[in-house]
Design a protein around this motif. Structure first.
Motif, PDB file in Angstrom:
ATOM      1  N   VAL A 149       0.862  -1.177   0.000  1.00  0.00           N
ATOM      2  CA  VAL A 149       0.000   0.000   0.000  1.00  0.00           C
ATOM      3  C   VAL A 149       0.896   1.224   0.000  1.00  0.00           C
ATOM      4  O   VAL A 149       1.685   1.425   0.929  1.00  0.00           O
ATOM      5  CB  VAL A 149      -0.934   0.020   1.231  1.00  0.00           C
ATOM      6  N   LEU A 150       0.803   2.030  -1.039  1.00  0.00           N
ATOM      7  CA  LEU A 150       1.640   3.223  -1.114  1.00  0.00           C
ATOM      8  C   LEU A 150       1.248   4.199  -0.018  1.00  0.00           C
ATOM      9  O   LEU A 150       0.058   4.391   0.265  1.00  0.00           O
ATOM     10  CB  LEU A 150       1.501   3.885  -2.486  1.00  0.00           C
ATOM     11  N   PRO A 151       2.221   4.834   0.628  1.00  0.00           N
ATOM     12  CA  PRO A 151       1.906   5.761   1.716  1.00  0.00           C
ATOM     13  C   PRO A 151       1.295   7.048   1.167  1.00  0.00           C
ATOM     14  O   PRO A 151       1.546   7.440   0.019  1.00  0.00           O
ATOM     15  CB  PRO A 151       3.279   6.035   2.336  1.00  0.00           C
ATOM     16  N   PRO A 152       0.508   7.737   1.989  1.00  0.00           N
ATOM     17  CA  PRO A 152      -0.036   9.034   1.558  1.00  0.00           C
ATOM     18  C   PRO A 152       1.055  10.094   1.557  1.00  0.00           C
ATOM     19  O   PRO A 152       2.162   9.877   2.075  1.00  0.00           O
ATOM     20  CB  PRO A 152      -1.088   9.319   2.628  1.00  0.00           C
ATOM     21  N   ALA A 153       0.738  11.255   0.991  1.00  0.00           N
ATOM     22  CA  ALA A 153       1.676  12.379   1.037  1.00  0.00           C
ATOM     23  C   ALA A 153       1.945  12.739   2.498  1.00  0.00           C
ATOM     24  O   ALA A 153       1.045  12.657   3.344  1.00  0.00           O
ATOM     25  CB  ALA A 153       1.096  13.575   0.287  1.00  0.00           C
ATOM     26  N   LEU A 154       3.174  13.089   2.789  1.00  0.00           N
ATOM     27  CA  LEU A 154       3.563  13.389   4.163  1.00  0.00           C
ATOM     28  C   LEU A 154       2.968  14.729   4.594  1.00  0.00           C
ATOM     29  O   LEU A 154       3.177  15.768   3.953  1.00  0.00           O
ATOM     30  CB  LEU A 154       5.087  13.425   4.286  1.00  0.00           C
ATOM     31  N   GLU A 155       2.229  14.701   5.703  1.00  0.00           N
ATOM     32  CA  GLU A 155       1.603  15.912   6.223  1.00  0.00           C
ATOM     33  C   GLU A 155       2.638  16.792   6.921  1.00  0.00           C
ATOM     34  O   GLU A 155       3.589  16.280   7.524  1.00  0.00           O
ATOM     35  CB  GLU A 155       0.502  15.539   7.228  1.00  0.00           C
ATOM     36  N   PRO A 156       2.492  18.099   6.864  1.00  0.00           N
ATOM     37  CA  PRO A 156       3.405  18.992   7.595  1.00  0.00           C
ATOM     38  C   PRO A 156       3.385  18.662   9.085  1.00  0.00           C
ATOM     39  O   PRO A 156       2.335  18.343   9.662  1.00  0.00           O
ATOM     40  CB  PRO A 156       2.822  20.389   7.334  1.00  0.00           C
ATOM     41  N   GLY A 157       4.565  18.712   9.691  1.00  0.00           N
ATOM     42  CA  GLY A 157       4.656  18.458  11.116  1.00  0.00           C
ATOM     43  C   GLY A 157       4.624  16.993  11.501  1.00  0.00           C
ATOM     44  O   GLY A 157       4.561  16.664  12.691  1.00  0.00           O
ATOM     45  N   THR A 158       4.687  16.103  10.521  1.00  0.00           N
ATOM     46  CA  THR A 158       4.721  14.668  10.778  1.00  0.00           C
ATOM     47  C   THR A 158       6.112  14.139  10.457  1.00  0.00           C
ATOM     48  O   THR A 158       6.714  14.521   9.450  1.00  0.00           O
ATOM     49  CB  THR A 158       3.675  13.930   9.917  1.00  0.00           C
ATOM     50  N   LEU A 159       6.635  13.245  11.311  1.00  0.00           N
ATOM     51  CA  LEU A 159       7.924  12.617  11.072  1.00  0.00           C
ATOM     52  C   LEU A 159       7.689  11.265  10.415  1.00  0.00           C
ATOM     53  O   LEU A 159       6.943  10.436  10.927  1.00  0.00           O
ATOM     54  CB  LEU A 159       8.692  12.423  12.386  1.00  0.00           C
ATOM     55  N   PHE A 215      14.789   9.212   7.864  1.00  0.00           N
ATOM     56  CA  PHE A 215      13.818  10.027   8.599  1.00  0.00           C
ATOM     57  C   PHE A 215      13.507  11.272   7.759  1.00  0.00           C
ATOM     58  O   PHE A 215      14.427  11.888   7.200  1.00  0.00           O
ATOM     59  CB  PHE A 215      14.391  10.454   9.955  1.00  0.00           C
ATOM     60  N   GLU A 216      12.235  11.652   7.704  1.00  0.00           N
ATOM     61  CA  GLU A 216      11.852  12.825   6.912  1.00  0.00           C
ATOM     62  C   GLU A 216      10.872  13.681   7.679  1.00  0.00           C
ATOM     63  O   GLU A 216       9.901  13.180   8.262  1.00  0.00           O
ATOM     64  CB  GLU A 216      11.217  12.411   5.583  1.00  0.00           C
ATOM     65  N   ILE A 217      11.115  14.984   7.665  1.00  0.00           N
ATOM     66  CA  ILE A 217      10.172  15.965   8.180  1.00  0.00           C
ATOM     67  C   ILE A 217      10.468  17.299   7.511  1.00  0.00           C
ATOM     68  O   ILE A 217      11.630  17.626   7.231  1.00  0.00           O
ATOM     69  CB  ILE A 217      10.245  16.083   9.731  1.00  0.00           C
ATOM     70  N   ASP A 218       9.420  18.051   7.225  1.00  0.00           N
ATOM     71  CA  ASP A 218       9.549  19.397   6.642  1.00  0.00           C
ATOM     72  C   ASP A 218      10.420  19.401   5.388  1.00  0.00           C
ATOM     73  O   ASP A 218      11.217  20.328   5.159  1.00  0.00           O
ATOM     74  CB  ASP A 218      10.116  20.384   7.673  1.00  0.00           C
ATOM     75  N   GLY A 219      10.316  18.351   4.583  1.00  0.00           N
ATOM     76  CA  GLY A 219      11.026  18.300   3.304  1.00  0.00           C
ATOM     77  C   GLY A 219      12.491  17.941   3.386  1.00  0.00           C
ATOM     78  O   GLY A 219      13.191  17.954   2.366  1.00  0.00           O
TER      79      GLY A 219
END
Length: 566
Positions: free
Chosen positions: A13-23, A41-45
């Motif tokens: 299942v492909l993940p959704p677009a990363l929401e702002p403020g989510t790690l 690890f990804e946050i804030d681009g």
């Protein structure tokens, strides 16, 4: 998925677009296997990577030198990488760094002094000059939106670090590999005071080493190996060969100390052993007694009872020094009365290779001492008792076992549950799983493609699983080639079928009975289909001889038919 859900491949299942403020956390290796450790690890681009290691091939992967993490998910985002944190200097955590830096050479490398020294020596061979930042326990560094605090942990290599990652979405404690040896040789213990402080601050996600989670109790102290080695050195009357990991400085220190106590000289054997111990000695991690080291060129001039060879090859690696000694293909000739000590554990998947080396050495007359018959190795990983201490000290909100096969991950999850972590907060994941952390809650939101990338000689990523299947077939079943020339107009056989085989353990005369059947099937195919193609005729040949070989000889060789129309 939760701990109760188990672990294993399911529908992707492909993940959704990363929401702002989510790690977002994506393990690209090290889950379901011993090696290839890497997490993104990804946050804030922005991206932060922890470890970038290799996995060593098994016998079912012939011709493969190394297995890398799959970089494809971040390959077009390397400009967003703010740093690559390396927890320690073992190959399964740093071995893939050169291959990542081939894609972008200026990714900052962050690690301890010894870890970076090993990495820099490795990168020098690849002609890459990295940008590095040396850190120590207690140090805090801001890397884009990530604040990283480094914590001392004890492992089977000096200068190992855990990393505590603070973000606006929450905190993560990544242990790297660690244990809780209370009397380590270098006096550097796992900093439980720091763990306690971080637990008070709050650990939203605990990514914890699982390698020994299914081992009850506590890992034996490294200090218990020294007296065993000294006793062995005192009893052996001929040469001693000790095999260990080329980065196990503490084990090499114990060998040097035992050799010094019994008036023996030590020779480092194997390129990586020579290189790594030179680095360790230069930086002060290895204390070398004066005059104890001898060059391999001078070993033959010394009495057998004064020689210790410190060698690579404890995992049965085909080209390592010990394997070549076992095959009588090394300048060091092992003989009757020599003692070989395998001072390492067996990495899962290497058992057959190691036993093959042991058998080879025994046939040459050597005595072989290993973990199974003497206490010559202790693990570098925390056992169940130590992990329980960690859970009770930290009280993490969410747990994600890492670094281990499925059985290790599940055992670690069971320990977390015993200490009160809810099953819904225990994430049993696999390579490519996508975990999002926000507001103190971590959950799996999808997965990405994350396959093996094979290094085969100078090629990287060009060998596929299908290629390996062909190699296994060639090695196990052999191959048969059939060349036939057919008259396109009449359908008659002009020449052949000429059949040759390799690895089939049969004389070519065995094919005499099948040649007429192949010719008959080809002529019939041409008569029945005037618009046939050469490929169709080759498939006819493949079916006829394949069915015959399978029925008559119970074999499934690779079949290579060639039909030439004249």
């Amino acid at each position: 998925m939760s701990e109760a859900a188990g672990v294993g491949p399911g529908p992707r299942v492909l993940p959704p677009a990363l929401e702002p403020g989510t790690l977002r956390v994506i393990p690209l290796g090290g889950l379901g296997e011993i090696g290839r450790n890497m997490a993104v690890f990804e946050i804030d681009g922005k991206l932060l990577i922890v470890d970038c290691g290799v996995l060593f091939p098994e016998e079912t992967q012939p011709g493969v030198d190394l297995i890398l993490p799959d970089f494809s998910s971040i390959e077009d985002r390397l400009d967003d990488v703010v740093g690559l944190v390396l927890t320690h200097g073992h190959e399964d955590h740093i071995g893939a760094v050169p291959y990542l830096l081939r894609l972008k050479a200026d990714i900052p490398l962050i690690g301890s002094q010894f870890t970076l020294a090993l990495v820099e020596a490795k990168l020098q061979e690849h002609r890459i000059r990295p940008y590095t930042l040396t850190v120590a326990e207690g140090q805090i560094e801001r890397l884009g939106p990530f604040e990283c605090e480094f914590v001392a942990v004890n492992h089977s290599i000096p200068d190992a670090l855990a990393v505590f990652i603070r973000t606006r979405a929450g905190t993560v404690l990544h242990t790297g590999d660690f244990k809780m040896d209370q009397l380590p040789l270098d006096g550097r213990i796992t900093d439980l005071r720091a763990f306690s402080r971080l637990g008070e601050e709050g650990v939203d996600l605990f990514m914890v080493d699982s390698t020994n989670a299914d081992v009850p109790g506590f890992t034996t102290s490294e200090r218990e190996i020294g007296p065993v080695l000294e006793d062995l050195f005192g009893r052996v009357r001929k040469r001693i060969i000790v095999a260990s990991f080329s980065s196990h400085v503490h084990r090499v220190q114990q060998v040097l100390d035992a050799a010094s106590a019994h008036d023996r000289l030590v020779c480092f054997v194997g390129r990586s052993m020579v290189r790594n111990m030179a680095i360790a000695a230069k930086l002060g991690y290895l204390k070398v007694p004066d005059g104890i080291l001898v060059d391999i060129k001078n070993v033959d001039d010394l009495p057998d009872d004064r020689v210790v060879l410190m060698s690579t090859g404890s995992q049965g690696e085909p080209m390592a020094a010990l394997s070549r000694m076992a095959n009588n293909d090394h300048r060091v000739r092992v003989g009757k009365g020599d003692t070989v000590i395998l001072a390492s554990s067996l990495i899962p998947g290497n058992e057959n290779a190691v036993y093959r080396v042991i058998n080879g050495l025994l046939k040459l007359g050597a005595d072989v001492i290993h973990k199974g018959n003497a206490k010559v190795h202790v693990s570098g990983h925390a056992a169940a008792g130590e992990l329980l201490y960690c859970y009770n000290i930290l009280r993490p909100r969410n747990v994600m076992p890492v670094h281990g096969e499925t059985r290790h991950l599940m055992a670690n999850a069971g320990l977390a549950r015993q200490t009160g972590v809810p099953a819904s907060s225990i994430l049993l994941t696999e390579d490519g799983s996508v975990v999002d952390l926000v507001a103190g809650r971590a959950r799996v939101v999808g997965s990405i493609e994350c396959g093996y990338v094979y290094v085969d000689g100078s090629s990287v990523g060009k060998i596929t699983d299908a290629d390996l299947k062909d190699r296994r077939t060639l090695g196990e079943e052999g191959f048969i080639s059939i060349i036939t020339v057919v008259n396109r107009t009449t359908g008659k056989i002009v020449s052949g079928p000429d059949i040759s085989a390799r690895g089939f353990a049969e004389d070519d005369s065995v094919f005499d009975e099948i040649r007429p059947r192949i010719a008959e099937a080809l002529e019939e195919a041409v008569r029945n289909n005037s618009d046939h193609t050469a490929h169709q005729l080759q498939q006819v040949v493949r079916r006829v001889i394949g069915a015959w070989v399978n029925r008559r000889h119970r074999r499934r060789p690779m079949i290579i038919p060639l039909v030439i129309e004249a």
